[in-house]
Design a protein around this motif. Sequence first.
Motif, PDB file in Angstrom:
ATOM      1  N   ILE A 171     -17.015   2.167  -9.207  1.00 43.08           N
ATOM      2  CA  ILE A 171     -15.696   1.599  -8.928  1.00 43.08           C
ATOM      3  C   ILE A 171     -14.644   2.702  -8.884  1.00 43.08           C
ATOM      4  O   ILE A 171     -13.792   2.744  -7.986  1.00 43.08           O
ATOM      5  CB  ILE A 171     -15.323   0.534  -9.982  1.00 43.08           C
ATOM      6  CG1 ILE A 171     -16.253  -0.663  -9.882  1.00 43.08           C
ATOM      7  CG2 ILE A 171     -13.869   0.087  -9.802  1.00 43.08           C
ATOM      8  CD1 ILE A 171     -16.137  -1.618 -11.054  1.00 43.08           C
ATOM      9  N   GLY A 172     -14.703   3.620  -9.839  1.00 43.29           N
ATOM     10  CA  GLY A 172     -13.765   4.741  -9.863  1.00 43.29           C
ATOM     11  C   GLY A 172     -13.874   5.594  -8.613  1.00 43.29           C
ATOM     12  O   GLY A 172     -12.867   6.009  -8.036  1.00 43.29           O
ATOM     13  N   MET A 173     -15.090   5.851  -8.152  1.00 44.14           N
ATOM     14  CA  MET A 173     -15.279   6.663  -6.951  1.00 44.14           C
ATOM     15  C   MET A 173     -14.770   5.943  -5.702  1.00 44.14           C
ATOM     16  O   MET A 173     -14.187   6.570  -4.820  1.00 44.14           O
ATOM     17  CB  MET A 173     -16.756   7.034  -6.781  1.00 44.14           C
ATOM     18  CG  MET A 173     -17.226   8.058  -7.794  1.00 44.14           C
ATOM     19  SD  MET A 173     -16.225   9.571  -7.807  1.00 44.14           S
ATOM     20  CE  MET A 173     -16.484  10.187  -6.174  1.00 44.14           C
ATOM     21  N   VAL A 174     -14.977   4.643  -5.612  1.00 48.57           N
ATOM     22  CA  VAL A 174     -14.454   3.879  -4.474  1.00 48.57           C
ATOM     23  C   VAL A 174     -12.930   3.972  -4.443  1.00 48.57           C
ATOM     24  O   VAL A 174     -12.332   4.188  -3.383  1.00 48.57           O
ATOM     25  CB  VAL A 174     -14.922   2.408  -4.532  1.00 48.57           C
ATOM     26  CG1 VAL A 174     -14.151   1.535  -3.565  1.00 48.57           C
ATOM     27  CG2 VAL A 174     -16.413   2.320  -4.251  1.00 48.57           C
ATOM     28  N   MET A 175     -12.305   3.840  -5.601  1.00 41.96           N
ATOM     29  CA  MET A 175     -10.841   3.946  -5.656  1.00 41.96           C
ATOM     30  C   MET A 175     -10.378   5.338  -5.247  1.00 41.96           C
ATOM     31  O   MET A 175      -9.410   5.476  -4.495  1.00 41.96           O
ATOM     32  CB  MET A 175     -10.340   3.604  -7.062  1.00 41.96           C
ATOM     33  CG  MET A 175     -10.432   2.139  -7.388  1.00 41.96           C
ATOM     34  SD  MET A 175      -9.862   1.751  -9.047  1.00 41.96           S
ATOM     35  CE  MET A 175      -8.160   2.242  -8.955  1.00 41.96           C
ATOM     36  N   VAL A 176     -11.066   6.371  -5.692  1.00 41.11           N
ATOM     37  CA  VAL A 176     -10.697   7.740  -5.329  1.00 41.11           C
ATOM     38  C   VAL A 176     -10.846   7.950  -3.822  1.00 41.11           C
ATOM     39  O   VAL A 176      -9.967   8.532  -3.173  1.00 41.11           O
ATOM     40  CB  VAL A 176     -11.544   8.762  -6.128  1.00 41.11           C
ATOM     41  CG1 VAL A 176     -11.417  10.161  -5.547  1.00 41.11           C
ATOM     42  CG2 VAL A 176     -11.143   8.754  -7.580  1.00 41.11           C
ATOM     43  N   VAL A 177     -11.934   7.472  -3.237  1.00 39.87           N
ATOM     44  CA  VAL A 177     -12.151   7.633  -1.798  1.00 39.87           C
ATOM     45  C   VAL A 177     -11.053   6.922  -1.004  1.00 39.87           C
ATOM     46  O   VAL A 177     -10.510   7.481  -0.041  1.00 39.87           O
ATOM     47  CB  VAL A 177     -13.558   7.126  -1.398  1.00 39.87           C
ATOM     48  CG1 VAL A 177     -13.705   6.999   0.106  1.00 39.87           C
ATOM     49  CG2 VAL A 177     -14.627   8.043  -1.965  1.00 39.87           C
ATOM     50  N   VAL A 178     -10.713   5.710  -1.392  1.00 38.12           N
ATOM     51  CA  VAL A 178      -9.651   4.970  -0.691  1.00 38.12           C
ATOM     52  C   VAL A 178      -8.328   5.716  -0.796  1.00 38.12           C
ATOM     53  O   VAL A 178      -7.602   5.871   0.205  1.00 38.12           O
ATOM     54  CB  VAL A 178      -9.527   3.536  -1.263  1.00 38.12           C
ATOM     55  CG1 VAL A 178      -8.268   2.854  -0.767  1.00 38.12           C
ATOM     56  CG2 VAL A 178     -10.745   2.714  -0.910  1.00 38.12           C
ATOM     57  N   LEU A 179      -7.996   6.217  -1.968  1.00 41.04           N
ATOM     58  CA  LEU A 179      -6.738   6.942  -2.148  1.00 41.04           C
ATOM     59  C   LEU A 179      -6.724   8.258  -1.377  1.00 41.04           C
ATOM     60  O   LEU A 179      -5.704   8.638  -0.803  1.00 41.04           O
ATOM     61  CB  LEU A 179      -6.467   7.179  -3.633  1.00 41.04           C
ATOM     62  CG  LEU A 179      -6.231   5.917  -4.467  1.00 41.04           C
ATOM     63  CD1 LEU A 179      -6.093   6.257  -5.934  1.00 41.04           C
ATOM     64  CD2 LEU A 179      -5.013   5.168  -3.973  1.00 41.04           C
TER      65      LEU A 179
ATOM     66  N   GLY B  24     -22.589   3.255 -14.979  1.00 43.43           N
ATOM     67  CA  GLY B  24     -22.879   3.396 -13.546  1.00 43.43           C
ATOM     68  C   GLY B  24     -21.914   2.591 -12.692  1.00 43.43           C
ATOM     69  O   GLY B  24     -21.359   3.092 -11.712  1.00 43.43           O
ATOM     70  N   MET B  25     -21.682   1.323 -13.058  1.00 43.04           N
ATOM     71  CA  MET B  25     -20.765   0.461 -12.307  1.00 43.04           C
ATOM     72  C   MET B  25     -19.336   0.988 -12.417  1.00 43.04           C
ATOM     73  O   MET B  25     -18.596   1.007 -11.440  1.00 43.04           O
ATOM     74  CB  MET B  25     -20.832  -0.970 -12.828  1.00 43.04           C
ATOM     75  CG  MET B  25     -19.891  -1.921 -12.115  1.00 43.04           C
ATOM     76  SD  MET B  25     -20.309  -2.159 -10.390  1.00 43.04           S
ATOM     77  CE  MET B  25     -21.561  -3.387 -10.538  1.00 43.04           C
TER      78      MET B  25
END
Length: 181
Positions: free
Chosen positions: A156-164, A151-152
């Motif tokens: 984290i992966g989704m936050v990085m994708v959204v920022v990119l 889950g964590m």
Amino acid sequence: MPPLTATVVWGWIFDPEYGLVNWLLYNITDDAKWLNHSWLFNPWSFFMVLTIIIVWQGVPFAAFAFYAGLGQVPGEVLEAASLDGANGWKRFWQITFPYMRNIVTGVLVLEVIWNLRIFTQVYALQERGGITSQTNVLPVYLFRQGVGEIGMTAAIGMVMVVVLVILSIGNVRQTLKHEEL
């Protein structure tokens, strides 16, 4: 140069026992505190070494892109501005920079995207002596979380994708807006 190769070479340069940096600092200052000084043990100096590696790897792309962009600035416009009495700063800010705005924006966005996903350099430096818990960046933290905390790791992966994605959309919009003018 591949990131791992560059990191290994920089790791040798900053090696506590045989590193070039410690040897130079010892010979310049004649201070024994530079003998066996570990640059990777302290998080501040770890990130300084990491910054040197990342900047060293990013400068050639930026330099070639800016050099190519400078070739696109019309010499006639610069010459006319010079004849009109514009000094170097005015020619740069009012002529050269507007012509290169898309290139500068593109290079900055690409460098930020590339630097948000650094993994190899941080992981290799941590293996050479960095304190893992204090020197993680998002991709390395994501890797170290691994399968144990799905889950964590996914968050984290989704936050990085959204920022990119946000950075990429901003770059595309800026480029399209300037191309329409």
